[in-house]
Scaffold this active site. Structure first.
Site, PDB file in Angstrom:
ATOM      1  N   ASP A  16     -18.625   9.873   3.659  1.00 37.35           N
ATOM      2  CA  ASP A  16     -18.079   9.609   2.159  1.00 37.35           C
ATOM      3  C   ASP A  16     -17.735   8.306   2.056  1.00 37.35           C
ATOM      4  O   ASP A  16     -18.191   7.302   2.779  1.00 37.35           O
ATOM      5  CB  ASP A  16     -16.603  10.418   2.142  1.00 37.35           C
ATOM      6  N   ASP A  18     -15.227   6.512   1.692  1.00 37.83           N
ATOM      7  CA  ASP A  18     -14.507   5.461   2.525  1.00 37.83           C
ATOM      8  C   ASP A  18     -15.075   5.662   3.939  1.00 37.83           C
ATOM      9  O   ASP A  18     -14.307   5.076   4.965  1.00 37.83           O
ATOM     10  CB  ASP A  18     -13.181   5.787   2.403  1.00 37.83           C
TER      11      ASP A  18
END
Length: 182
Positions: A16, A18
């Site tokens: 993702d 992050d």
């Protein structure tokens, strides 16, 4: 470029924003991405509401490695050497004869060397190389279909609206707000 990964592959694992390892449910994620892009085109750019109507069979159109030729609205699937394996105009399949008419007897796509050596973005084509892009390929095809239905010429102008939909839905400011909330 000859590998076929369709949205029928139900899950993929990836990182993702992050860098968290995530399992993505492709069907659901693709539907949400498509709907957000299409809704923007309908509500902000005046496109036909029919763009919002999809059937399960519609998703068979999507697979990694499609290239949209922004100059004529064709979407092509290429072999490793740049040969056009299959092509559509909008979402309508081109016959072998039509492919030869567009790309010559060797079925060579003219921008392959640029795409194959640099992978840079171009004003002449867009390469759909990941799962988050694939709903855009379907939307591009359906927009070309809609332009034909309206009797409008297909040229690269429709791409400006596609980019506006992407910008609207992936504003970096939206991610900054999420970071501040954490």
């Amino acid at each position: 470029m000859t590998e076929y990964f369709s949205l029928a592959d139900s899950d993929v694992i990836g990182f993702d924003l992050d860098h968290t390892l995530c399992r993505y449910h492709l069907k659901e994620t693709s539907r949400l991405i498509y709907e957000s892009f299409a809704r923007y085109l309908v509500e902000h750019k005046g496109y036909d509401k029919d763009l919002l109507n999809l059937t399960p069979a519609t998703w068979d159109f999507c697979f990694k490695g499609l290239v949209v030729d922004l100059e004529d609205g064709n979407l092509v699937k290429l072999a490793e050497d740049g040969t056009v394996l299959r092509a559509t105009h909008g979402t309508n399949d081109l016959s072998t004869e039509d492919i030869i008419k567009h790309y010559g007897p060797k079925r060579e796509w003219g921008h392959f060397n640029s795409l194959n050596t640099t992978f840079t973005r171009s004003a002449k084509y867009y390469f759909y190389d990941n799962y988050f892009d694939l709903p855009g390929a379907l939307l591009c095809g359906r927009v070309v279909d809609m332009l034909h239905k309206r009797g409008n010429e297909v040229n690269s102008d429709f791409w400006k609206d596609m980019v506006a939909a992407i910008d609207h839905n992936y504003k970096t400011s939206a991610f900054k707000v999420l970071v501040r909330m954490c």
